[in-house]
Design an enzyme around this catalytic site. Sequence first.
Site, PDB file in Angstrom:
ATOM      1  NE  ARG A  15      -2.375  -1.393   3.477  1.00 57.17           N
ATOM      2  CZ  ARG A  15      -2.838  -1.184   4.696  1.00 57.17           C
ATOM      3  NH1 ARG A  15      -3.973  -0.529   4.857  1.00 57.17           N
ATOM      4  NH2 ARG A  15      -2.175  -1.603   5.760  1.00 57.17           N
ATOM      5  CE  LYS A 114     -22.291  -1.668  -5.267  1.00 52.99           C
ATOM      6  NZ  LYS A 114     -21.242  -2.692  -5.429  1.00 52.99           N
ATOM      7  N   GLY A 433     -25.669   0.794  16.292  1.00 55.55           N
ATOM      8  CA  GLY A 433     -24.861  -0.261  16.921  1.00 55.55           C
ATOM      9  C   GLY A 433     -23.531   0.189  17.473  1.00 55.55           C
ATOM     10  CD  GLU A 485     -21.750  -2.854  16.189  1.00 59.24           C
ATOM     11  OE1 GLU A 485     -20.916  -2.780  15.278  1.00 59.24           O
ATOM     12  OE2 GLU A 485     -22.977  -2.775  15.992  1.00 59.24           O
ATOM     13  CB  CYS A 645     -24.881   1.361   4.461  1.00 61.36           C
ATOM     14  SG  CYS A 645     -24.199   0.623   5.903  1.00 61.36           S
ATOM     15  CD  GLU A 667     -27.820   7.586   3.013  1.00 62.90           C
ATOM     16  OE1 GLU A 667     -27.051   7.030   2.256  1.00 62.90           O
ATOM     17  OE2 GLU A 667     -28.627   8.451   2.655  1.00 62.90           O
ATOM     18  CG  HIS A 696     -21.584   9.053   6.174  1.00 64.05           C
ATOM     19  ND1 HIS A 696     -22.955   8.940   6.234  1.00 64.05           N
ATOM     20  CD2 HIS A 696     -21.109   7.801   6.012  1.00 64.05           C
ATOM     21  CE1 HIS A 696     -23.291   7.667   6.082  1.00 64.05           C
ATOM     22  NE2 HIS A 696     -22.184   6.957   5.949  1.00 64.05           N
ATOM     23  CB  CYS A 728     -24.489   4.531   9.197  1.00 61.97           C
ATOM     24  SG  CYS A 728     -23.633   2.974   8.826  1.00 61.97           S
TER      25      CYS A 728
HETATM   26  N1  GLN Z   1     -23.974  -2.197  13.359  1.00 62.38           N
HETATM   27  C1  GLN Z   1     -22.972  -1.627  12.521  1.00 62.38           C
HETATM   28  C2  GLN Z   1     -22.420  -0.368  13.167  1.00 62.38           C
HETATM   29  O1  GLN Z   1     -23.122   0.325  13.782  1.00 62.38           O
HETATM   30  C3  GLN Z   1     -23.503  -1.293  11.168  1.00 62.38           C
HETATM   31  C4  GLN Z   1     -22.435  -0.683  10.305  1.00 62.38           C
HETATM   32  C5  GLN Z   1     -22.824  -0.542   8.882  1.00 62.38           C
HETATM   33  O2  GLN Z   1     -23.974  -0.653   8.548  1.00 62.38           O
HETATM   34  N2  GLN Z   1     -21.891  -0.280   8.016  1.00 62.38           N
HETATM   35  O3  GLN Z   1     -21.269  -0.038  13.020  1.00 62.38           O
HETATM   36 ZN    ZN Z   2     -24.843   1.509   7.818  1.00 60.41          ZN
END
Ligand code: GLN
Ligand code: ZN
Length: 757
Positions: A15, A114, A433, A485, A645, A667, A696, A728
């Site tokens: 990288r 994408k 999450g 998480e 997402c 989203e 974001h 998100c």
């Molecule tokens: N549960 C995940 C988080 O909150 C979901 C992340 C995602 O959708 N990219 O990070």
């Molecule tokens: Zn998400």
Amino acid sequence: MKTSVIGYPRIGDLRELKFATEKYFRGEITANELENTAKQIRLKNFELQKANGIDFIPSNDFSYYDNVLDTAFLLGAVPARYTQLGLNVLDTYFAAARGYQGEKGDVKALAMKKWYNTNYHYIVAELDDSTQIKLTGTKPLDFYKEAADAGVQTKPTLIGPYTFLKLATYKGKKQAADFADDTAAAYSELVQKLGALGAQWVQFEEPSLVKDMSEEDIGLFVSLYQKILCSKGTAKLLLQTYFGDVRDCCEQLFSLDFDGIGLDFTEGKKSLELVRKNGFPKGKVLFAGVVCAKNIWRNDYQKTAGIIRELKKFADDIVITTSCSLLHVPCTLDNETRLGEEYKKHFAFAKEKLTELSQLGQILDSDNIEQSPFYIQNKALHSEKRAGTNDAVRNKIAALTDKDFVRLPEFSEREKIQKERFALPLFPTTTIGSFPQTSDVKSARKAYRTGELSQDDYESFIREKIASCVSIQQEIGLDVLVHGEYERNDMVEYFGECLDGCLFTEKAWVQSYGTRCVKPPVIWGDISRAKPMTVKWSVYAQSLTDKPMKGMLTGPVTILNWSFPREDISLKESALQIALAIREEVLDLEANGIKIIQVDEAALREKLPLRKADWKEDYLDWAIPAFRFVHSGVKPETQIHTHMCYSEFADIITYIDDMDADVITFEASRSDLTILDVLKQNNFRTQVGPGVYDIHSPRVPSKDEIKEAIGKMTQRIPSQKLWINPDCGLKTRGTEETVASLKNLVNAAREARNENS
Ligand code: GLN
Ligand code: ZN
């Protein structure tokens, strides 16, 4: 037989380009130093391909950020807001790629999307009525010369004009067709110049030809190339397609005056059939994409030889090539020190695929190919029985019946039962999450991995983080809590590491966009759940509060889509195996007192086939059932959430409802909320949490702003079905801004609640 490569990874084996570019962004190195690193990578790539005897080596496949953005700069199609900043060319380019905030101004980046059905993202060119397309850049010429000076004859590659115009967004009245003449003229001029420099072939990449094409699209494609082909100069023109077959425009493609046509025989379901039906035009070279450049398995020479044998009946001049750019696979196996040879011998990353091309090139013309040592070796490898079969898993999957994919009682019945059980207020609040992964979390994980921190100490650290996360959420007044998480680096890697059947690499990075790379796990064998993966964390978190604690899992389709999948069994079979493992975790969570479980399907849409006609049969018919299987075994009173997402699911809306979750969050804050109208029109029955603010960005949304978003939502969604949440996970955000944002979110929900009851 001659060999060709469509494109080679540019990020560097370790990288190097990523790190140099990021240093440049931080002002730690000069533009010259960055350019030097880039040049070393390019020269190394040329040398490597030359050493493998590749006959058609690409140049201009390199990019500092993205090839579509390069094309916009090449054609002078750069929105004025970037050029007006008054920066030099490289910085203007990066401003368009990533936005700019500084003394010269404040502009957002161009949109990013994408790239077809891959995990690569391109920058969307923006054309408006004042855009004047003409050849303004010299990048393909410069790179051609650079290679030639190093003694390497290359085939410059360009994103073709049809694909460029199809992928652009149009901000004014003018549409693609209005730019066609100028675009064709610019490409003609470029090809002439390349020819004058000595380029023998120029490659035009046209992946948009494998998508559904209307009559108008076909007209645009034909008219662009008629013009280019009649004044192209001395270079030969290769029209290279990939990611599928050209079933909509095959006739036109074959009748245009190209010198070479590249077709994809790995992903193109109908490519062979099309050649059988239409034949292949006399006197042209067929570039046959037979070495898969999207997955990491060794090529099956026997199969490839079969395809070539068949193609020889129709084409006299065949060149074998990669199926698409090698950008989508990691650079090399050379730096994988931990994986055993028994695994590695089945893999081919970009560099190893060059060897495959070279070997295939040497043996494919031979009359007794079966005697070739390469062929014999390869055959032995493919007939080896790979370890990793799990009969228990296979038997369970084989025994599944329709009943296993249906959760009972049906949704409306469950909705009543759950309303009663949870007695949540109107507009319940929750998060997706993850909570901020602050530097302490990252360094603790690192210390644990390197052995500096014992398992006990690491786990108590995670417990502390969970406890503080729970207390923060309680203070804020959220209704449904999460554990944060903290134990996860990544939503797929974490589960991959807990599951039997996945393999992990050390350095097998693949570019996702700009300087961002991902390291997908490899699905090696049958998947099974070796042990509970999240239960202890969720149970601990629930023990700290009376409010419902959501268990948090990643769904089977997302795990599969963000991995290198197996090719020896079907995607459906793999998805069901993963679903079985996640299902066991779901049931385990439920048995341990977790009442709400979220199964994220962040990447469900990612591998939707490029052609609509293939959506159902090739994908949705197994992807949706795999998700249903994950939760069909839970009790009626257990609430299943899912998260996506994005909100671009208008076209598959009935399938999303059919996943039969109780609640879906997605989203919506950055989109125009048209999805809400679509939900209404379709009587969407699943409860919904269309994210009320954009995570974001580090901005803290005000209470009023969030209330306004809620107001728009209640106009379109029955209040009883609406959840209030960010759009998100919060892991990339800072703690302070997160707490401030969530407080505003809760207050906005409370006010809306009072006004609505
Ligand atoms: N549960 C995940 C988080 O909150 C979901 C992340 C995602 O959708 N990219 O990070
Ligand atoms: Zn998400």
